[in-house]
Design a protein around this motif. Sequence first.
Motif, PDB file in Angstrom:
ATOM      1  N   UNK A   1     -23.222  11.264  36.959  1.00 15.86           N
ATOM      2  CA  UNK A   1     -21.810  11.296  36.591  1.00 15.86           C
ATOM      3  C   UNK A   1     -20.905  10.873  37.755  1.00 15.86           C
TER       4      UNK A   1
ATOM      5  N   UNK B   1     -19.587   5.146  39.466  1.00 16.00           N
ATOM      6  CA  UNK B   1     -18.181   4.913  39.791  1.00 16.00           C
ATOM      7  C   UNK B   1     -17.949   4.821  41.296  1.00 16.00           C
TER       8      UNK B   1
ATOM      9  N   UNK C   1     -10.511  10.666  48.274  1.00 14.51           N
ATOM     10  CA  UNK C   1      -9.721  11.072  47.109  1.00 14.51           C
ATOM     11  C   UNK C   1      -8.989  12.382  47.402  1.00 14.51           C
TER      12      UNK C   1
ATOM     13  N   UNK D   1      -4.797  13.136  48.028  1.00 10.04           N
ATOM     14  CA  UNK D   1      -4.042  14.190  47.338  1.00 10.04           C
ATOM     15  C   UNK D   1      -3.393  15.127  48.357  1.00 10.04           C
TER      16      UNK D   1
ATOM     17  N   UNK E   1      -9.222   4.254  50.754  1.00 14.89           N
ATOM     18  CA  UNK E   1      -7.849   4.717  51.021  1.00 14.89           C
ATOM     19  C   UNK E   1      -7.749   6.228  50.801  1.00 14.89           C
TER      20      UNK E   1
ATOM     21  N   UNK F   1      -5.723  13.298  38.802  1.00 15.01           N
ATOM     22  CA  UNK F   1      -5.705  14.320  39.859  1.00 15.01           C
ATOM     23  C   UNK F   1      -5.735  13.663  41.238  1.00 15.01           C
ATOM     24  N   UNK F   2      -6.659  12.728  41.424  1.00 20.21           N
ATOM     25  CA  UNK F   2      -6.787  12.066  42.731  1.00 20.21           C
ATOM     26  C   UNK F   2      -7.563  10.774  42.544  1.00 20.21           C
ATOM     27  N   UNK F   3      -7.418   9.867  43.508  1.00 19.90           N
ATOM     28  CA  UNK F   3      -8.115   8.590  43.426  1.00 19.90           C
ATOM     29  C   UNK F   3      -8.262   8.027  44.816  1.00 19.90           C
ATOM     30  N   UNK F   4      -9.136   7.016  44.924  1.00 20.28           N
ATOM     31  CA  UNK F   4      -9.206   6.229  46.155  1.00 20.28           C
ATOM     32  C   UNK F   4      -9.555   4.794  45.797  1.00 20.28           C
TER      33      UNK F   4
ATOM     34  N   UNK G   1     -11.926   4.572  42.318  1.00 24.85           N
ATOM     35  CA  UNK G   1     -12.602   5.699  41.686  1.00 24.85           C
ATOM     36  C   UNK G   1     -11.581   6.836  41.620  1.00 24.85           C
ATOM     37  N   UNK G   2     -11.613   7.583  40.519  1.00 25.66           N
ATOM     38  CA  UNK G   2     -10.588   8.603  40.309  1.00 25.66           C
ATOM     39  C   UNK G   2     -11.187   9.872  39.725  1.00 25.66           C
ATOM     40  N   UNK G   3     -10.446  10.971  39.909  1.00 28.84           N
ATOM     41  CA  UNK G   3     -10.752  12.219  39.218  1.00 28.84           C
ATOM     42  C   UNK G   3      -9.558  12.533  38.314  1.00 28.84           C
TER      43      UNK G   3
ATOM     44  N   UNK H   1     -15.024  12.439  37.042  1.00 25.58           N
ATOM     45  CA  UNK H   1     -14.966  11.279  37.924  1.00 25.58           C
ATOM     46  C   UNK H   1     -15.183  10.049  37.055  1.00 25.58           C
ATOM     47  N   UNK H   2     -14.373   9.040  37.239  1.00 24.60           N
ATOM     48  CA  UNK H   2     -14.529   7.823  36.441  1.00 24.60           C
ATOM     49  C   UNK H   2     -13.878   6.654  37.167  1.00 24.60           C
TER      50      UNK H   2
END
Lengths: 371, 128
Positions: A140, A144, A155, A159, A208, B64-67, B83-85, B97-98
């Motif tokens: 999962x 990605x 990530x 945030x 980033x 929620x968050x990404x990079x 990629x993000x949550x 996560x996707x």
Amino acid sequence: MTGAAIIGLGSSPIERGSDRGIDAFALDAAVAAIADAGLSRDDIDGYVGAPSATAGDAIHVDGADELSQRLMAERLGLRRLTWSADLYWDFVPGMIVAASHALASGACTHVLAVRALHDLRAFPAATPSRRTHAYGEEQFELPFGYRTGGARFAMRAGRYLARSGATRRDLYDVVALARDNASRNPLAVWRDKPLSLDDYLAAPMIAEPFCLYDCDMPVCGAVAFVLTRGDRALEAPHRPVHVAGWAGWQQPDAIFERSRRARADVQVAQLYDGFSTMMFEWLERLGWCAPDRGWRFFSEGHAAPGGTLPINTFGGSLGEGRLHGAGHVREAVLQLRGQAGARQVARAENCLVQVGPHDFASLLMLSNRSD
Amino acid sequence: MDRGPTPAATADGIPFWRGAAEGRFRLPYCIACAAAFYPPPPRCPICLADALEWRDVAAEATLVEWSRVHRGGPPGLPSPFTVARASVDAMPGVTMIAALDPAVAPIHGMELKIGFDSGGFPRLTART
């Protein structure tokens, strides 16, 4: 108090890539640590390692990017082990805790603890997994790129920046301090390589908000420790460094209660900095800073030499190289022995060490006082 | 569409990937706890019951968050990629996560839609 003390310390050189194997680096450190403790290898009857290779594309081969207790005992000619363990995923503080427990149980009298890392040229640490099937938790995540280039931490960092008001200019303060501290550490890969703000801001982005310099440098190297029970430690050539307390990441505050030391008793800290934002949350969680204010501890100079709480006085992973926390524990021992040279923190009695990210870490309180 | 690593699903994950291949967003529910989970677990992490029921869930989420990742990438996913949550709107506390659609300019807290690419992988796109 656990009743155990670190009496021997040894380090290999640190190289960015090497023709020497992981076992050669580990032997450098182990031989030095045993000699530093005033012992011979036949005095070693306990061993602990945490040999996991951390790279996304790691091959997990004994003697290549990992080093098992079996291979280490063979290479070092250890013959008298009555207790040994490889903790695999755990961090160096966890190795020190396990050794302390083994000593307290009477299972052994002198434990050798070794952590070695090797950045294989054909499988560099920065390379993501090349697996074509995603098993287990990766099912999962891997499709990605969640674990590519520190994206998992990037990530969270993005945030944190958005929530706290910190910017990449503030991350530069963390990296610049690491470089400055590294200039006083002869082992550090970034020694004598100061970084200007312009160079930092112009560096290539990895994930980033992290650029190249927000990520620690994969290296080849090893650190070894020798531990014994506190009542035997006074026979050692160097001032013993006592394992005053420990904690896991779920109840980190237990470190203060167990060690009978308060935050105000801690003169110096070594906090895990595999990426530049990681220390902020730990400073907040351990109570040195209010939530979302950990970054200010660096930008306001409190973490620098002479500050409220000097952090990563050896340069950390960002300045020294990626020894996955082994350098952090080494520095704690040197500071508490009074052997940190130009980077010595005055009157250092207690050093807190935290190794690991926000969701998996181990903590140690080391002290040069036995009470 | 770039093809990433193939999920080697265990019994817990197979219903998710089957649903994904049909473009359906499904999650395992614990009836007793009235809660859903992702990634799909073998048992309910709250009460440890092993009888989980798969249900279709509204495919709406919040970022929620990404990079944005500029170096590396798993097989089939060349950089740069994002990629993000995202948190699943229908089930507080559940995040996934996707991949984030490159056409989306990410903002924390923005509303997204959970879709699936031609390979059956979750993909977050703008909500229209």
